[in-house]
Design an enzyme around this catalytic site. Structure first.
Site, PDB file in Angstrom:
ATOM      1  N   LYS A 158       0.822  -1.215   0.000  1.00 52.21           N
ATOM      2  CA  LYS A 158       0.000   0.000   0.000  1.00 52.21           C
ATOM      3  C   LYS A 158       0.855   1.264   0.000  1.00 52.21           C
ATOM      4  O   LYS A 158       1.935   1.284   0.588  1.00 52.21           O
ATOM      5  CB  LYS A 158      -0.897   0.033   1.255  1.00 52.21           C
ATOM      6  CG  LYS A 158      -1.935  -1.071   1.285  1.00 52.21           C
ATOM      7  CD  LYS A 158      -2.712  -1.108   2.591  1.00 52.21           C
ATOM      8  CE  LYS A 158      -3.834  -0.113   2.646  1.00 52.21           C
ATOM      9  NZ  LYS A 158      -4.726  -0.339   3.819  1.00 52.21           N
ATOM     10  N   LYS A 201      -0.980  -7.370   6.049  1.00 51.42           N
ATOM     11  CA  LYS A 201      -1.597  -8.675   5.838  1.00 51.42           C
ATOM     12  C   LYS A 201      -2.858  -8.429   5.007  1.00 51.42           C
ATOM     13  O   LYS A 201      -3.624  -7.508   5.292  1.00 51.42           O
ATOM     14  CB  LYS A 201      -1.958  -9.262   7.211  1.00 51.42           C
ATOM     15  CG  LYS A 201      -2.557 -10.627   7.148  1.00 51.42           C
ATOM     16  CD  LYS A 201      -1.499 -11.696   7.023  1.00 51.42           C
ATOM     17  CE  LYS A 201      -2.136 -13.022   6.663  1.00 51.42           C
ATOM     18  NZ  LYS A 201      -1.267 -13.877   5.861  1.00 51.42           N
ATOM     19  N   LEU A 203      -6.425  -9.210   4.180  1.00 54.18           N
ATOM     20  CA  LEU A 203      -7.547  -9.923   4.792  1.00 54.18           C
ATOM     21  C   LEU A 203      -8.470 -10.430   3.684  1.00 54.18           C
ATOM     22  O   LEU A 203      -8.806  -9.702   2.762  1.00 54.18           O
ATOM     23  CB  LEU A 203      -8.297  -9.008   5.763  1.00 54.18           C
ATOM     24  CG  LEU A 203      -7.451  -8.410   6.902  1.00 54.18           C
ATOM     25  CD1 LEU A 203      -8.309  -7.574   7.831  1.00 54.18           C
ATOM     26  CD2 LEU A 203      -6.748  -9.502   7.696  1.00 54.18           C
ATOM     27  N   GLU A 287      -7.182   3.363   8.170  1.00 50.76           N
ATOM     28  CA  GLU A 287      -6.798   4.770   8.021  1.00 50.76           C
ATOM     29  C   GLU A 287      -7.824   5.674   8.671  1.00 50.76           C
ATOM     30  O   GLU A 287      -8.933   5.250   8.989  1.00 50.76           O
ATOM     31  CB  GLU A 287      -6.632   5.147   6.545  1.00 50.76           C
ATOM     32  CG  GLU A 287      -7.914   5.164   5.744  1.00 50.76           C
ATOM     33  CD  GLU A 287      -7.764   5.913   4.411  1.00 50.76           C
ATOM     34  OE1 GLU A 287      -6.806   6.688   4.228  1.00 50.76           O
ATOM     35  OE2 GLU A 287      -8.648   5.730   3.558  1.00 50.76           O
ATOM     36  N   ARG A 291     -11.830  14.549   7.459  1.00 46.85           N
ATOM     37  CA  ARG A 291     -12.759  15.412   6.703  1.00 46.85           C
ATOM     38  C   ARG A 291     -14.159  14.825   6.762  1.00 46.85           C
ATOM     39  O   ARG A 291     -14.357  13.727   7.275  1.00 46.85           O
ATOM     40  CB  ARG A 291     -12.315  15.474   5.244  1.00 46.85           C
ATOM     41  CG  ARG A 291     -12.233  14.083   4.642  1.00 46.85           C
ATOM     42  CD  ARG A 291     -12.007  14.075   3.167  1.00 46.85           C
ATOM     43  NE  ARG A 291     -11.507  12.801   2.711  1.00 46.85           N
ATOM     44  CZ  ARG A 291     -12.223  11.723   2.463  1.00 46.85           C
ATOM     45  NH1 ARG A 291     -13.532  11.749   2.659  1.00 46.85           N
ATOM     46  NH2 ARG A 291     -11.675  10.600   2.060  1.00 46.85           N
ATOM     47  N   VAL A 294     -17.991  11.401   1.917  1.00 47.31           N
ATOM     48  CA  VAL A 294     -19.083  11.357   0.928  1.00 47.31           C
ATOM     49  C   VAL A 294     -20.331  10.739   1.572  1.00 47.31           C
ATOM     50  O   VAL A 294     -21.457  11.221   1.405  1.00 47.31           O
ATOM     51  CB  VAL A 294     -18.655  10.521  -0.306  1.00 47.31           C
ATOM     52  CG1 VAL A 294     -19.815  10.383  -1.294  1.00 47.31           C
ATOM     53  CG2 VAL A 294     -17.434  11.118  -0.983  1.00 47.31           C
ATOM     54  N   ARG A 337     -24.389   5.634  -4.371  1.00 44.31           N
ATOM     55  CA  ARG A 337     -23.667   6.687  -5.114  1.00 44.31           C
ATOM     56  C   ARG A 337     -24.045   6.555  -6.583  1.00 44.31           C
ATOM     57  O   ARG A 337     -23.820   5.500  -7.190  1.00 44.31           O
ATOM     58  CB  ARG A 337     -22.163   6.495  -4.975  1.00 44.31           C
ATOM     59  CG  ARG A 337     -21.675   6.671  -3.565  1.00 44.31           C
ATOM     60  CD  ARG A 337     -20.164   6.771  -3.567  1.00 44.31           C
ATOM     61  NE  ARG A 337     -19.658   6.690  -2.213  1.00 44.31           N
ATOM     62  CZ  ARG A 337     -18.439   7.059  -1.848  1.00 44.31           C
ATOM     63  NH1 ARG A 337     -17.587   7.514  -2.758  1.00 44.31           N
ATOM     64  NH2 ARG A 337     -18.048   6.953  -0.600  1.00 44.31           N
TER      65      ARG A 337
HETATM   66  P1  ADP Z   1      -7.524   4.384   0.375  1.00 45.42           P
HETATM   67  O1  ADP Z   1      -6.958   5.446   1.255  1.00 45.42           O
HETATM   68  O2  ADP Z   1      -6.847   4.293  -0.956  1.00 45.42           O
HETATM   69  O3  ADP Z   1      -9.012   4.445   0.286  1.00 45.42           O
HETATM   70  P2  ADP Z   1      -7.682   2.288   2.431  1.00 45.42           P
HETATM   71  O4  ADP Z   1      -6.540   1.918   3.270  1.00 45.42           O
HETATM   72  O5  ADP Z   1      -8.743   3.131   3.053  1.00 45.42           O
HETATM   73  O6  ADP Z   1      -7.148   2.996   1.078  1.00 45.42           O
HETATM   74  O7  ADP Z   1      -8.354   0.971   1.832  1.00 45.42           O
HETATM   75  C1  ADP Z   1      -9.374   1.043   0.856  1.00 45.42           C
HETATM   76  C2  ADP Z   1     -10.004  -0.322   0.702  1.00 45.42           C
HETATM   77  O8  ADP Z   1      -9.023  -1.293   0.280  1.00 45.42           O
HETATM   78  C3  ADP Z   1     -10.591  -0.911   1.967  1.00 45.42           C
HETATM   79  O9  ADP Z   1     -11.902  -0.459   2.226  1.00 45.42           O
HETATM   80  C4  ADP Z   1     -10.554  -2.389   1.639  1.00 45.42           C
HETATM   81  O10 ADP Z   1     -11.584  -2.732   0.748  1.00 45.42           O
HETATM   82  C5  ADP Z   1      -9.248  -2.544   0.894  1.00 45.42           C
HETATM   83  N1  ADP Z   1      -8.142  -2.870   1.831  1.00 45.42           N
HETATM   84  C6  ADP Z   1      -7.293  -1.999   2.452  1.00 45.42           C
HETATM   85  N2  ADP Z   1      -6.421  -2.651   3.252  1.00 45.42           N
HETATM   86  C7  ADP Z   1      -6.701  -3.973   3.140  1.00 45.42           C
HETATM   87  C8  ADP Z   1      -6.159  -5.184   3.722  1.00 45.42           C
HETATM   88  N3  ADP Z   1      -5.134  -5.155   4.568  1.00 45.42           N
HETATM   89  N4  ADP Z   1      -6.719  -6.366   3.368  1.00 45.42           N
HETATM   90  C9  ADP Z   1      -7.763  -6.426   2.491  1.00 45.42           C
HETATM   91  N5  ADP Z   1      -8.303  -5.340   1.915  1.00 45.42           N
HETATM   92  C10 ADP Z   1      -7.805  -4.122   2.217  1.00 45.42           C
END
Ligand code: ADP
Length: 448
Positions: A158, A201, A203, A287, A291, A294, A337
């Site tokens: 990520k 990890k 999930l 995270e 803010r 949506v 949406r």
């Molecule tokens: P962004 O800031 O790009 O929106 P996020 O960290 O909020 O990224 O993650 C967005 C989406 O990606 C999550 O809602 C989930 O669907 C998927 N995701 C993020 N981290 C994981 C993880 N560790 N395992 C599985 N899916 C994940």
């Protein structure tokens, strides 16, 4: 105290903020690019200022143009909405250096949460459970392989500065790691100008459950329950509901308390959302969004709390008018949406809206700045409206949603309305038994 708010955004959210301001007796200033001269938020605002050409970097992202607009209209505060400058800590500092009020969190918290690695560390320190992962950034492929081998595949690479689901790649084995690592890195560099990545990890069957919090400048913090945003395509939310069909009242109370304690310790101000993945009864922080989101209306519908008005009151230094015990959780709400996109290929479909009919009746809310005769410009995101419905029970809410979707008409452009119509008929959505991969599987099944 301020009596005029500049809305540094466009589309449905600009209109949403305008509405809250008017109901509080505040006057509004719209800013717009040349592509948005006829936009609804511009027509309805008390004043408007053209801040540049269509490209967002020359208009909605241009802080100097926005500050100039604030100065010439004597606005006392700026509401950034979501997207654009809403999570730009430097912008907050500029607004405050000019003696204006930023309707949102402090710059330090925006900066901290904008770095997802630092955010995870901060959350661990204040007692929030996080997704297991690398201890900070991962500098190269060899380290990535080492970290993943220790953690066990599958893993997710990520972007530290990530957002909007970009810069995120799954690796299911060591063979896949090289490509996942390098692609995530180059996507992150291209999208955010920062190629730092970390590993989590992956999930397999989680739900995305996020907790809405609100904090005033007097140290009061309250949570407004959760939103379940598991129905996603390419990690982007499509359909959201509150409460989550998956968690119990006891789980809600426990995670709510954890979040409130953490937010107090962080000294956070304003509204914010702590996002979790939820699997096998456990919550894992991913995270924090500093803010308005949506999908905030689903929380408003079940708590009867106007989050934008609360943001404004907090910026005016007022205390929260309610305590945790005062927050009602009434019934069920769902948001769809509606994007100007092809409902199967998801190709953007800008252009002229010929007919536009909004659904209505008890428990139906449409947050949209679109109208018949509106030309959707090709320069911005494709969201043209959010249909939000409320019901006493989830069952009533689903029936109302089906009914409202059937009433809504948008012609002239392609929209995702037909997708939502298919979704409300799907067994997984009706039962509430879905995870973050459900929608992608559903779409793949429909193709074959
Ligand atoms: P962004 O800031 O790009 O929106 P996020 O960290 O909020 O990224 O993650 C967005 C989406 O990606 C999550 O809602 C989930 O669907 C998927 N995701 C993020 N981290 C994981 C993880 N560790 N395992 C599985 N899916 C994940």
């Amino acid at each position: 105290m301020f009596d005029k708010v500049l809305i540094a955004n466009r589309g449905e959210i600009a209109l949403r903020i305008h509405r809250a301001c008017k109901e509080m007796g505040l006057s509004t200033v719209a800013v717009h690019s040349t592509a948005d001269s006829n936009a609804m938020h511009v027509r309805l605002a008390d004043e408007s200022v053209c801040i540049g050409p269509p490209g967002a970097s020359e208009s909605y992202l241009k802080s100097a143009a926005i500050m100039t607009a604030a100065e010439i209209t004597h606005a006392g505060a700026i509401h950034p909405g979501y997207g654009f400058l809403s999570e730009n800590a430097r912008f907050v500092e500029i607004v405050e250096a000019h003696g204006l009020n930023f309707i949102g969190p402090r710059a330090e918290h925006i900066r901290l949460m904008g770095d997802k690695i630092a955010a995870k560390k901060a959350m661990i320190e204040v007692g929030v459970p996080v997704v297991p992962g690398s201890d900070g950034g991962v500098p190269d492929e060899a380290t990535a392989k080492k970290v993943a081998a220790e953690m066990g595949y599958p893993v997710l690479v990520k972007a530290a500065s990530g957002g909007g689901g970009r810069g995120m790649k799954v690796a299911r084995s060591e063979e896949e790691m090289g490509k996942a690592f390098n692609t995530a890195r180059s996507e992150a560099k291209a999208a955010f100008g920062d190629d730092e990545v970390y590993i989590e990890k992956y999930l397999e069957k989680p739900r995305h459950i996020e907790i809405q919090v609100i904090a005033d400048s007097h140290g009061n913090v309250v949570h407004l329950g959760e939103r379940d945003c598991s129905l996603q395509r390419r990690h982007q939310k499509v359909f959201e509901e509150a409460p989550s069909p998956a968690i119990t009242q006891a789980e809600r109370d426990t995670i709510g308390k954890t979040v409130v304690d953490a937010v107090k310790k962080l000294g956070y101000l304003g509204v914010g959302t702590i996002e979790f993945l939820y699997e096998n009864g456990e919550f894992y922080f991913i995270e924090m969004n500093t803010r308005l989101q949506v999908e905030h209306p689903v929380t408003e519908m079940i708590t009867r709390i106007d989050l934008v008005k609360e943001q404004i009151r907090i910026a005016q230094g007022e205390k929260l008018s309610f305590t945790q015990g005062d927050v009602p959780f009434i019934g069920h709400a769902i948001e769809c949406r509606i994007n100007a996109e092809h409902p199967e290929t998801f190709a953007p479909s800008p252009g002229l809206i010929k007919e536009f009919h909004a659904p209505g009746g008890l428990g139906v809310r449409l947050d949209s700045a679109a109208y018949a005769g509106y030309m959707i410009p090709p320069y911005y995101d494709s969201l043209i409206g959010k249909l939000i419905v409320h019901g006493v029970t989830r069952e009533e809410c689903m029936l109302r949603l089906k009914r409202a979707l059937g009433e809504m008409v948008v012609s002239g452009v392609e929209t995702t309305l037909p997708l939502h119509q298919r979704l409300v008929d799907a067994e997984g959505v009706n039962s509430g038994n879905y995870d973050i991969h459900w929608l992608e599987r559903f779409l793949a099944d429909q193709e074959s």
